[in-house]
Structures are given as C-alpha cells and as structure tokens.
Write a protein that holds these residues in place. Structure first.
Motif, PDB file in Angstrom:
ATOM      1  N   GLY A 130      26.713  34.531  38.608  1.00 12.10           N
ATOM      2  CA  GLY A 130      27.265  35.331  37.522  1.00 12.10           C
ATOM      3  C   GLY A 130      26.282  36.028  36.614  1.00 12.10           C
ATOM      4  O   GLY A 130      26.684  36.858  35.803  1.00 12.10           O
ATOM      5  N   ALA A 165      35.443  33.677  44.439  1.00 12.16           N
ATOM      6  CA  ALA A 165      35.367  34.110  43.043  1.00 12.16           C
ATOM      7  C   ALA A 165      35.847  35.551  42.957  1.00 12.16           C
ATOM      8  O   ALA A 165      35.276  36.440  43.605  1.00 12.16           O
ATOM      9  CB  ALA A 165      33.943  33.998  42.514  1.00 12.16           C
ATOM     10  N   ILE A 168      36.398  35.939  35.401  1.00 11.20           N
ATOM     11  CA  ILE A 168      36.258  35.289  36.705  1.00 11.20           C
ATOM     12  C   ILE A 168      37.433  34.349  36.977  1.00 11.20           C
ATOM     13  O   ILE A 168      37.815  33.549  36.116  1.00 11.20           O
ATOM     14  CB  ILE A 168      34.941  34.480  36.768  1.00 11.20           C
ATOM     15  CG1 ILE A 168      33.742  35.364  36.389  1.00 11.20           C
ATOM     16  CG2 ILE A 168      34.746  33.880  38.157  1.00 11.20           C
ATOM     17  CD1 ILE A 168      32.471  34.589  36.135  1.00 11.20           C
ATOM     18  N   PHE A 198      26.705  39.685  36.755  1.00  8.52           N
ATOM     19  CA  PHE A 198      28.041  40.244  36.555  1.00  8.52           C
ATOM     20  C   PHE A 198      28.051  41.132  35.311  1.00  8.52           C
ATOM     21  O   PHE A 198      27.191  40.997  34.429  1.00  8.52           O
ATOM     22  CB  PHE A 198      29.067  39.125  36.374  1.00  8.52           C
ATOM     23  CG  PHE A 198      29.369  38.340  37.622  1.00  8.52           C
ATOM     24  CD1 PHE A 198      28.843  38.699  38.854  1.00  8.52           C
ATOM     25  CD2 PHE A 198      30.198  37.225  37.568  1.00  8.52           C
ATOM     26  CE1 PHE A 198      29.136  37.968  40.000  1.00  8.52           C
ATOM     27  CE2 PHE A 198      30.489  36.483  38.695  1.00  8.52           C
ATOM     28  CZ  PHE A 198      29.951  36.855  39.913  1.00  8.52           C
ATOM     29  N   THR A 238      34.180  28.159  35.263  1.00  8.45           N
ATOM     30  CA  THR A 238      33.648  29.246  34.449  1.00  8.45           C
ATOM     31  C   THR A 238      33.299  28.701  33.068  1.00  8.45           C
ATOM     32  O   THR A 238      33.971  27.803  32.553  1.00  8.45           O
ATOM     33  CB  THR A 238      34.693  30.354  34.275  1.00  8.45           C
ATOM     34  OG1 THR A 238      35.861  29.807  33.647  1.00  8.45           O
ATOM     35  CG2 THR A 238      35.089  30.955  35.613  1.00  8.45           C
ATOM     36  N   VAL A 294      36.178  38.636  40.471  1.00  6.86           N
ATOM     37  CA  VAL A 294      35.523  39.074  39.228  1.00  6.86           C
ATOM     38  C   VAL A 294      36.145  40.394  38.785  1.00  6.86           C
ATOM     39  O   VAL A 294      36.054  41.398  39.496  1.00  6.86           O
ATOM     40  CB  VAL A 294      34.003  39.243  39.429  1.00  6.86           C
ATOM     41  CG1 VAL A 294      33.335  39.653  38.121  1.00  6.86           C
ATOM     42  CG2 VAL A 294      33.398  37.951  39.962  1.00  6.86           C
ATOM     43  N   GLN A 309      30.022  32.996  33.331  1.00  8.10           N
ATOM     44  CA  GLN A 309      29.333  32.685  34.584  1.00  8.10           C
ATOM     45  C   GLN A 309      29.958  31.440  35.218  1.00  8.10           C
ATOM     46  O   GLN A 309      30.808  30.778  34.619  1.00  8.10           O
ATOM     47  CB  GLN A 309      27.831  32.463  34.333  1.00  8.10           C
ATOM     48  CG  GLN A 309      27.123  33.715  33.822  1.00  8.10           C
ATOM     49  CD  GLN A 309      25.641  33.494  33.580  1.00  8.10           C
ATOM     50  OE1 GLN A 309      25.076  32.476  33.967  1.00  8.10           O
ATOM     51  NE2 GLN A 309      25.005  34.458  32.931  1.00  8.10           N
ATOM     52  N   ILE A 310      29.522  31.153  36.443  1.00  8.39           N
ATOM     53  CA  ILE A 310      30.047  30.015  37.198  1.00  8.39           C
ATOM     54  C   ILE A 310      28.995  28.909  37.253  1.00  8.39           C
ATOM     55  O   ILE A 310      27.820  29.169  37.566  1.00  8.39           O
ATOM     56  CB  ILE A 310      30.432  30.437  38.631  1.00  8.39           C
ATOM     57  CG1 ILE A 310      31.460  31.568  38.602  1.00  8.39           C
ATOM     58  CG2 ILE A 310      30.982  29.246  39.421  1.00  8.39           C
ATOM     59  CD1 ILE A 310      31.696  32.204  39.962  1.00  8.39           C
ATOM     60  N   HIS A 350      34.702  40.628  44.797  1.00  5.31           N
ATOM     61  CA  HIS A 350      34.946  39.279  45.312  1.00  5.31           C
ATOM     62  C   HIS A 350      33.687  38.706  45.940  1.00  5.31           C
ATOM     63  O   HIS A 350      32.953  39.417  46.638  1.00  5.31           O
ATOM     64  CB  HIS A 350      36.086  39.300  46.340  1.00  5.31           C
ATOM     65  CG  HIS A 350      37.385  39.775  45.764  1.00  5.31           C
ATOM     66  ND1 HIS A 350      37.706  41.113  45.669  1.00  5.31           N
ATOM     67  CD2 HIS A 350      38.439  39.084  45.234  1.00  5.31           C
ATOM     68  CE1 HIS A 350      38.898  41.234  45.105  1.00  5.31           C
ATOM     69  NE2 HIS A 350      39.365  40.028  44.844  1.00  5.31           N
ATOM     70  N   ALA A 398      32.800  40.582  32.388  1.00  2.00           N
ATOM     71  CA  ALA A 398      33.385  39.976  33.595  1.00  2.00           C
ATOM     72  C   ALA A 398      34.449  38.938  33.220  1.00  2.00           C
ATOM     73  O   ALA A 398      34.298  38.205  32.239  1.00  2.00           O
ATOM     74  CB  ALA A 398      32.298  39.321  34.431  1.00  2.00           C
TER      75      ALA A 398
END
Length: 716
Positions: free
Chosen positions: A253, A275, A262, A256, A217, A277, A235-236, A287, A260
C-alpha cells in the motif's frame, strides 16, 4: 460519503403561513468575518468561514443557540411528542432484521437488529431456517450503557472458529479491531488494533488459510506521517494472533493513492487474498492478488474499468468490466495465469446493469439492476445456460451469498414488503423463503407503487417511483415528499420503511427519483452526473418535481423534498436554484460549500466524484452550482430543516452551519430555517436507535406542520 442508504429513512412559498403551526423565534444575527480567496483569477468572499472551527467556543455557542431555537420550534409542534411515542411503540414491535450474512462450514454469521436494542448484535446460526440455533457472539449494547458503540464490520476466519470485529463509538466510524472466539460465544482475545477503520476510506480484513492471523487495513499512526495525513494513506498489514500489533508486518500500500480505499477478501481455501483499491469515491478501482508464493501482483489498473472482482472456488477470478460496456460484462481470469490479458469474456453486456456477482461451487449468480429494481440470473461457471430466478416485482436484491454447498441465499425487499432471505437450492430456480424474514408492525398492503418518467432539461427520461394509498385522487392537493440522491454510482433501489405509514395515513405521497449520478442505468448514468456534469443531477430532480405538479399529484405549496449527504448537496442546489419549487426542505448531513469541501479529510476522497478547485474547468463547474455561494439576499426561501451530527467524519458539520447562517441572513420569507445538530451521532452510520427515532420524529413533525397535514385521513 459511502453507504448513504443509511440516510434513506423516509426518504413554492404558497399556502398556509407556517407560523400557524409552530412559532419560531428570530435568529440572532451571526457575525461576519469575511475571508477572501483567489481561485484562477476569481475572488471569492466567505463571510462565515469562522464557523468551520468545531472547537472554537464562539462556534459552539452559536451552534448551541441554533439547536435551542430549533428545539423551541419543533417541541411546540402539536404532533411532535405523539409521533415519537408512536415510532417508539412501532420499533418495539418490529421483528429482528438479519443482514451482512457470512457463510462458513456448518455455521452462518449475521448482524441482527432487534429493537428496542440500540445497536445490532453479531449472532451465529446453524442455518437460515434454524432460528433456535441462534447464539449471540457479541452484543455491543452491553459494552456501552448509552448504546453508542457499534459494529462497523466483521470477518470470520475461514474455519469459523474466530471472528475479527471493528468497533467504533458515537457514530465516529473510527474503528478498533477486536478478536473473539466463536465456540465460547464471544470470548475476547487480548489482541486489539486501533484505527483500522475511518469514514474516509472504511476498513477491511481477511484471514489467512489456517486462521492464525489476518491481513487488515489501517491508517498511519502518530509519528508515522504528519498529523494532516493520519486519516489518509491506508495500507495493508498482517497481524499474527497472540502478538502485539507493534510487531505487525507491512504488506502492501505504500504506493497507493493518498485517497486509497482498500477492501480485502480471501479465497475459500485461503490460498489467495484479493485487495480491491478504490481511487477515492469516484468509482475507479485496481486489484492486487497475493498468491501462494507470498508476493502481491497487480492484476488491474484504474484505467481498465474493472468495477468488481470476486474470487471463485474454481481457482478463478470473476470480474465486472465496464470497458466498452457501460452496463457491464463479465470476465473470468484463471488464477494460475493472473494477467488481465488472459481474462475471457463469459457474459456479454446487455440491457441490464450488472451489479453483483457471486460464484458458487458450480454456478455464477448475477445480480442485475433494471433502472432501480433488480433481477437475478444464474449461469454455469463458463457463462452458459442462463436462467432467471424469479423475484417479487419492483423489488431490490440487497445481498447475495453462496453457501458451502453452492446454493444461494439472497435478501430481497420491496417498497411494500419488508426484507426476506430466500434460499435457491442447487439445480432449481424457484426461491423459497427462509426463517430469516422481517415482519412489520404496520401493513403497507394498501399502498400502490407506480413507476413513471419525468423528462429532464436535456430530454433524458428520469424514472420516478411513486407510492400512495390506493384510491387517492390526483387533484393537486396531496402532500408529497420527493427524495433524491444522485451520486457515486449509488442506486436508489426499492426499500421498505414502515415509518412511512405515518406519512401515508395523512394522505401523503412518497416519491423516489432515480436521477443521474446514480448507477441505475450503469456507468454512463453515473458519469453524466459527476464532475463537470453535476448540474444534470439538479436538473433531473427539478424535472421530477415539475412532473409531479404537472400530473396533479401535488402542487408547490404541498411539496416537500429530502436528501442526505450528497443528497444534501442536491437539497442545497434546489434551495438556491429553485427557491419557489417547494414548501419545505429536509437536508441531512449535507455538503454546501463546494470550494472548500476537499480541505476536510473525507472531502479529499470525493475529488474523483466532484472535482477539485485546483483544476480551472472543474473549479468553474463547482463554483457555478456551489449552494453556499449562490444564496441570494432578499429571497423568499422555503422552510428548511438542516440536520447534522457533531461526530460526522464523512461531511464536516460546518457545511450545515455555514449554509444555515447564509440562509438566515438572506431569507425574506417567514418560513423557518432551522439547524439541528446531534451531539451523539455522525453521518448516520452507528447512530443509536433512540436518536434515530428522535430524528425521524423531528422530520415528520416539521413536514406535517409545513404541509398542513394536521390529521389522519379516513381509512378505506
């Protein structure tokens, strides 16, 4: 405001005048610069909004003056220096505490806290019973002479050969990801990734199958989003070892929520990444699953009420569902058909609150909550053949871990016994203590623990965990400290704190209230204390105090209360709603201005727990209890010690400044209102041991003075 158990350190204007114990200089008058704001037709005036500017020279000068005044009071208390000396000696004698264990083939990773070192170390072990095999992988105390660099979290690769570690400084929780080799006991790789972790949403990482890279993340970088959004929109990304992070690939992400949070986990074979969230801090999750096809697939939505999901070793996903089951039921979903409609219920809801699930090779271990204390149940992977694993009474299972052979390690603690890791071998239910056990520099064997119930305003039964020396007389004269939290579904479970020995030796009673807003009795218990029902939390706590007085444990002049973070909000509500409830209040890193809390970065994450002023109904609820707005002039307030950290990214320090200013203005009693700001700490996570000891010494000295606890009681 996550992880507030770090504040669980200790956890009415009648009686002797406080100035008998310590002189407090008059506070200089604080300038008023009124600002008016309209909310749904209501005009709210804020005289101290100018104290919100951390870097304003006037604010710094004001804060420094308050700190100096507080130090003048605390440092002249006769016990203050002796208390710090005693605490320092005790901490030096404590045994190591091992936590955050992670199992990999033929190796265990663990964080090890070993006073007098300022920060925990990352170590490896061959097993939980082989302490001689211990190797230090990373000692953050060597990275910073002041001991203010800390490990936020770590994730070993699936083969255990590498480990990713988030490091932050000064209690900021602003983490940079580093990578180390395990075999060379901590050789650092050149790769680093900034801003993977922050107090607003935390941070996480998960390795790919062959250990060549991690999914992780991170927050936006300068230029990627407006400056106001740099601590939002987590985000990822994927990072391949040996490459610059500027080449890292976006993974998921962008759609999201802005708030969020994560968390990532990998399956044991590395074929799947899950993941989780969170939609801010309100307790709702969705998920996403990354499978062998390289594509992310959404498995659950916030409305599905899946509260926890764990990847099994049998190509299945195990989930705790609260849909139609406020205390939880267990579902099993095959990963080759990952649609929630394909999930089967394998353990039905019951009286216990299902809190943890750990799938192993051939069993499913379930950690339950029974209103505060814990239990562990073992099932087959299909939810059959239930057995209960015996654990000590009125204790808490703090962590559960399945080893490579499928057996279970779990950490248990009680109010009177320190943490112990137990091993439960396959096919057996009787747990055995491992070598990973803590010892205390003092004994609490003479402490009795009672679990009693207060009745709240609406008739709800509120559990109280009452700790005192055996043989104590219930004559209404016992100094008593009542601790509460009540939020985010976080449960106040049993914990061991050896420093309470100071409290008990002076005849003190220590009480933990399991009030609503927590998760002690499941999702209903949580929801009955959040959003527009937050007043229930305050009513529960007031009822707990009244119960202790009615049952002759104490009286108002001998009662003190304590809470931190969301529990600081609770303290603010007690000060304003029940100013005559107690003699003294310790409020740590608290929230007090509920109308502006959401304007701070982490405050926005709390909207799903507290509500927003943008919603008329939620605004009315917030305004009805917001402590800062309900300080009434010419009120006799109890003695108050406000504590905050200059680097707090979870609750803005200005809350404590504004509330202190308003209380000083309105207080007509001689009881001191004090503000203590730590320049080298944040919300409490990552605070150096020396600063933690100083904070504890200040708290104990303040309470001893206010409650007249001038000398130790005779030993039995």
């Amino acid at each position: 405001m996550r992880l507030n158990h770090f504040l669980f350190l200790l956890g009415a204007i009648v009686g002797v005048a406080p100035n008998q114990f310590g002189a407090v200089t008059p506070a200089p008058e604080t300038s008023k610069k009124p600002v008016s704001t309209q909310y749904h037709g209501v005009t709210v005036e804020d005289p101290y909004q100018w104290l919100e500017e951390d870097n304003d020279p006037q604010v710094k000068a004001w804060s420094d003056a308050q700190n100096e005044r507080t130090r003048q009071y605390l440092d002249t208390l006769p016990d203050r220096a002796a208390i710090e000396k005693q605490l320092t000696e005790w901490y030096a004698k404590t045994s190591p505490n091992y936590y955050s264990l992670v199992s990999r083939p033929r190796i265990l990773f663990a964080l090890k806290f070993q006073p007098p070192k300022q920060q925990p170390l990352l170590v490896t072990l061959a097993s939980a019973d082989d302490l001689k095999s211990e190797k230090v992988l990373l000692d953050p105390n060597l990275l910073n002479a002041k001991g203010t660099t800390t490990i936020d979290w770590f994730v070993p690769s699936l083969d255990g050969k590498h480990v990713a570690i988030s490091l932050s400084k000064g209690g900021s929780e602003d983490g940079t990801l580093h990578f180390y080799e395990t075999a060379t006991t901590g050789k650092a790789l050149p790769d680093t990734i900034a801003h993977v972790q922050y107090p607003t949403a935390g941070g996480s990482a998960a390795w790919n199958a062959d250990g060549t890279g991690v999914y992780y993340t991170r927050f936006p970088r300068k230029g990627e989003r407006p400056d106001a959004d740099l601590n939002f929109n987590q985000q990822i990304y994927f990072h391949k070892l040996g490459t610059p992070d500027t080449e890292d690939a976006y993974s998921l992400g962008e759609d999201f929520p802005r708030i969020a949070e994560i968390t990532l986990q990998a399956s044991r074979d590395g074929k799947y990444i899950l993941a989780t969230v969170a939609n801010g801090d309100g307790g709702d999750f969705e998920h996403y699953l990354l499978g062998p096809d390289g594509k992310w697939k959404q498995i659950t939505h916030f409305s599905d009420q899946i509260k926890l999901a764990r990847l099994g070793r049998d190509n299945a996903l195990y989930m705790i569902s609260r849909a139609g089951a406020p205390r939880g039921k267990l579902l099993r979903l095959p990963l080759d058909a990952p649609e929630l409609t394909n999930a089967a219920e394998i353990v039905a809801a019951g009286e216990a609150v299902i809190e943890q699930i750990v799938p192993s090779t051939d069993a499913l271990y379930v950690g339950d909550l029974l209103g505060g204390p814990s239990q562990i149940r073992r099932f087959d992977l299909n939810g059959k053949n239930e057995t209960t694993i015996p654990i000590p009474q009125i204790s808490a299972v703090q962590a559960m871990l399945a080893l490579e052979d499928g057996s279970l390690l779990f950490q248990d603690v009680s109010y009177t016994e320190p943490e112990v890791w137990f091993h439960c071998v396959n096919g057996k239910t009787e747990p055995v203590k491992t070598a990973l056990r803590s010892t205390s520099p003092v004994s609490l064997a003479d402490i009795e623990v009672r679990r009693e119930f207060a009745i709240s305003k609406d008739g709800t039964k509120i559990p109280l965990n009452i700790l005192f020396r055996k043989g104590m007389k219930r004559d209404g004269n016992n100094p008593t400290l009542l601790y509460g939290y009540g939020g985010y579904g976080i449960s106040m479970s049993p914990n061991f704190e050896f420093t309470r020995r100071l409290w008990f030796d002076r005849g003190g009673v220590y009480v933990v209230a399991n009030i609503r807003g927590g998760g002690e009795f499941g999702e209903e218990w949580h929801k009955d204390g959040n959003l527009t029902k937050k007043q229930n939390v305050f009513d529960d706590f007031a009822a707990a105090a009244d119960y202790l007085i009615k049952e002759n444990y104490t009286r108002r002049g001998k009662l003190a209360i304590q809470g931190g973070s969301n529990g600081g909000l609770l303290m603010g509500a007690m000060i304003t709603q029940h100013p005559d409830l107690c003699r003294a209040v310790v409020s740590q890193v608290g929230i007090y201005d509920m109308l502006r809390v959401e304007l701070a970065p982490n405050g926005a994450f709390n909207v799903t727990e507290f509500g927003t002023v943008k919603n008329p109904e939620q605004f009315r609820a917030l305004y009805a209890y917001s402590p800062y707005h309900h300080v009434v002039n010419d009120t006799s307030f109890p003695a108050v010690l406000m504590m905050t950290g200059a680097n707090d990214g979870r609750v803005a320090p200005y809350h404590s400044r504004k509330m202190t200013a308003r209380l000083l203005e309105a207080n007509k009693s001689e009881n001191p209102v004090l503000l203590r700001t730590s320049s080298a700490a944040g919300h409490g996570i990552g605070t150096a041991l020396s600063e933690r000891i100083k904070q504890l010494a200040d708290i104990y000295a303040f309470l001893f003075a206010q409650l007249g606890m001038t000398k130790e009681m005779p030993k039995h």
